[in-house]
Every structure is written in structure tokens, then in C-alpha cells.
Write an enzyme that holds these catalytic residues in place. Structure first.
Site, mmCIF file in Angstrom:
data_model
loop_
_atom_site.group_PDB
_atom_site.id
_atom_site.type_symbol
_atom_site.label_atom_id
_atom_site.label_comp_id
_atom_site.label_asym_id
_atom_site.label_seq_id
_atom_site.Cartn_x
_atom_site.Cartn_y
_atom_site.Cartn_z
ATOM 1 N N ASP A 88 0.861 46.557 37.539
ATOM 2 C CA ASP A 88 0.605 47.712 38.393
ATOM 3 C C ASP A 88 -0.686 47.453 39.162
ATOM 4 O OD1 ASP A 88 2.744 48.969 37.190
ATOM 5 O OD2 ASP A 88 1.596 50.654 36.396
ATOM 6 N N HIS A 144 2.244 40.830 33.093
ATOM 7 C CA HIS A 144 3.535 40.323 32.627
ATOM 8 C C HIS A 144 3.966 39.101 33.433
ATOM 9 C CE1 HIS A 144 4.857 44.005 30.167
ATOM 10 N NE2 HIS A 144 3.621 44.263 30.582
ATOM 11 N N SER A 247 -9.359 44.461 36.794
ATOM 12 C CA SER A 247 -9.676 43.178 37.418
ATOM 13 C C SER A 247 -8.513 42.731 38.284
ATOM 14 C CB SER A 247 -10.049 42.120 36.387
ATOM 15 O OG SER A 247 -10.712 41.047 37.031
#
EC number: 4.1.1.65
Length: 282
Positions: A88, A144, A247
Site C-alpha cells: 500500500d 509482499h 519508508s
């Protein structure tokens, strides 16, 4: 350049990040709850998708920050030929790796070799594609796999810990090639793929699913871990790592493998699992 970005040139990056780590792992009920409440309010954190939506249940601020999502909150693109968005966040930049260079912002770029800490490792990505995704403090902070791959090597590249917020990206030259980072090299059915986890000011750590805490490390030498023969294979959409504060992750792909998904551009808000690119199948 903002005052905050200007100050990051002189601030004690390591000391501040060490303090952030101590606070993030504090089990003091008052401390952790104040941190959770402050960040939730300031950044508009949405806990409705969290596996544990009650902010009082988390034992530490770090547990809150690296929270899991409810099953089904994110799903991979239905097209099996889609390479997936790894997190995200918001796209900082994406596009071709032209002449071995990766675009950062107007007037700013760096080489793939600088980012990876190795000239030879960068060669397979020349004329390929990159995508830089910024995870803000409100986002889900697990990263992911865009595609299934077998871990070949990780490379820890020491460096600074500048902020990676939008103002810093616009104004700090070669930002992502200067900050401390963990380069994860995977072998896939189309060749090499790299996911680069970039540290930042106040990031208290980067953890991988295969090795635990990888950043912070201390010292000024590049260190490598060879995972060939260890059989660490992660499937498309599987969790690979997490940031213990906001980050950036940068994905590198070799040329001729995929075409970027239409409609994606700098500043686009993105969600884990949506299509980043689609395989070019002959």
C-alpha cells in the site's frame, strides 16, 4: 527545500532512529498508547481493515505499526500474468531504467548500480523497469512479492537515514542510493527480480520473513548473505518483509519481461495486490 529536509543534513540520523526504536518497542502502557493515539490522529490511520481493530490491544507501538490485515482485505489481481504492487502507498516514480539510471524527481536520478551496491548486479536491469513505492505512516507496512521467486542473495548497503518524504525526494540528490537499504535478489521464471527496502529517518527497523531484523546494522561495509541452495521460495503476493515505520520499496525488473499497467503515474495512490505490470507473453 523545507526546513525539515534541510535539517536532515545535520541531524544525528542514527541517534534519532535508535531513540525511535526504543520508543517503538516500549511496553510502557502510557508510552505505547500515546504513540498509537498520536499517529492515528495525525495521519488518519484506518483500523477498520486491521485484523485487530482495537488500538488498545497492541503490546507495543511497533506491533500496532506492523499490524496484519483482515483476511481478504487485499487480494491479488485476478490476471495470473499480472505482476503485483508490493505494498500500500503512493508511487514516487516508475518507468524505464534508461542507460542504467533510475529517475527520482525532476533533475534527480541515480544509477541502478549505486542503488544495488554492485555494478554487475545492475547489468540485468539496464533498460528494464522500476517502480518506487512510498509507504506513509498511515499505510499497511508489510511488503509482499510482486511475483513468485526464490531468494538468491541479500545485500545490506550502509548509508544515511534521510527522510524519504516527498520534499526530501525532490531535493536530496540520489536519496535512495544514499540511505541505508536492504537489496533482496530473487530468481524467477523470467530471470532476476530485485526488491530494495530503503531505510529512512525514524525507521526503527526492517525485518524479512526469512531472517528477522535486517536493519539497523552498524558499520560502513557492504555485507552479503548467499541464500542459494537454501530453498527459500516465496509465492506471488506472499509477505516478504515489513517496515517498522514508513519508508520506501523499489522493485526492479529486467527488460522485455512486462509492460507497466496503464494509468499508473507518479503520485498515484496504490494498494497491495493491484497490477503493477503485466507479463509480455510471446
Amino acid at each position: 527545500m523545507s526546513l525539515v529536509t534541510s535539517l536532515t543534513y545535520v541531524l544525528p540520523h542514527r541517534l534519532l532512529s535508535s531513540l525511535a526504536r526504543a520508543l517503538a518497542y516500549s511496553k510502557s502502557p502510557a508510552t505505547k498508547q500515546w504513540l498509537i493515539d498520536t499517529v492515528t490522529r495525525k495521519f488518519g490511520v484506518d483500523l477498520s481493515e486491521a485484523q485487530e481493530p482495537d488500538p488498545r490491544v497492541y503490546p507495543t507501538f511497533n506491533a500496532f505499526f506492523t499490524r496484519a490485515l483482515k483476511p481478504g482485505a487485499r487480494v491479488p489481481d485476478a490476471d495470473p500474468q499480472a505482476l503485483l504492487m508490493p505494498a500500500d502507498g503512493r508511487i514516487s516514480q516508475l518507468g524505464p531504467i534508461e542507460n542504467g539510471r533510475i529517475f527520482q524527481a525532476k533533475g534527480q536520478s541515480f544509477t541502478a548500480a549505486e542503488l544495488l551496491g554492485d555494478e554487475s548486479a545492475a547489468v540485468p536491469f539496464h533498460n528494464g523497469l522500476f517502480a518506487t513505492v512510498y509507504l506513509s505512516p498511515k499505510d499497511y507496512h508489510r511488503v509482499h512479492m510482486p511475483w513468485s521467486g526464490t531468494l538468491r542473495e541479500t545485500v545490506h548497503v550502509p548509508g544515511r537515514l534521510f527522510s524519504v518524504g516527498p520534499d526530501a525526494v525532490r531535493n536530496v540528490p540520489r536519496l535512495f542510493a544514499r540511505n541505508e537499504r536492504l537489496v533482496c535478489h530473487f530468481d524467477t521464471d523470467f530471470g532476476p527480480m530485485a526488491s530494495v527496502m530503503v531505510g529512512a529517518l525514524l525507521v526503527s527497523g526492517v525485518e524479512t520473513v526469512w531472517s528477522g531484523v535486517e536493519i539497523p546494522r552498524y558499520g560502513d561495509r557492504i555485507t552479503r548473505k548467499d541464500y542459494r541452495g537454501k530453498g527459500i521460495t516465496l509465492e506471488r503476493f506472499a509477505e516478504m518483509a515489513r517496515f517498522n515505520y514508513g519508508s520506501t520499496v523499489i522493485v526492479l525488473l529486467p527488460p522485455g519481461v512486462a509492460a507497466l499497467e496503464g494509468g499508473l503515474a507518479a503520485e498515484s495512490s496504490v494498494r497491495l495486490g493491484q497490477a503493477l505490470a503485466r507479463r509480455q507473453v510471446a
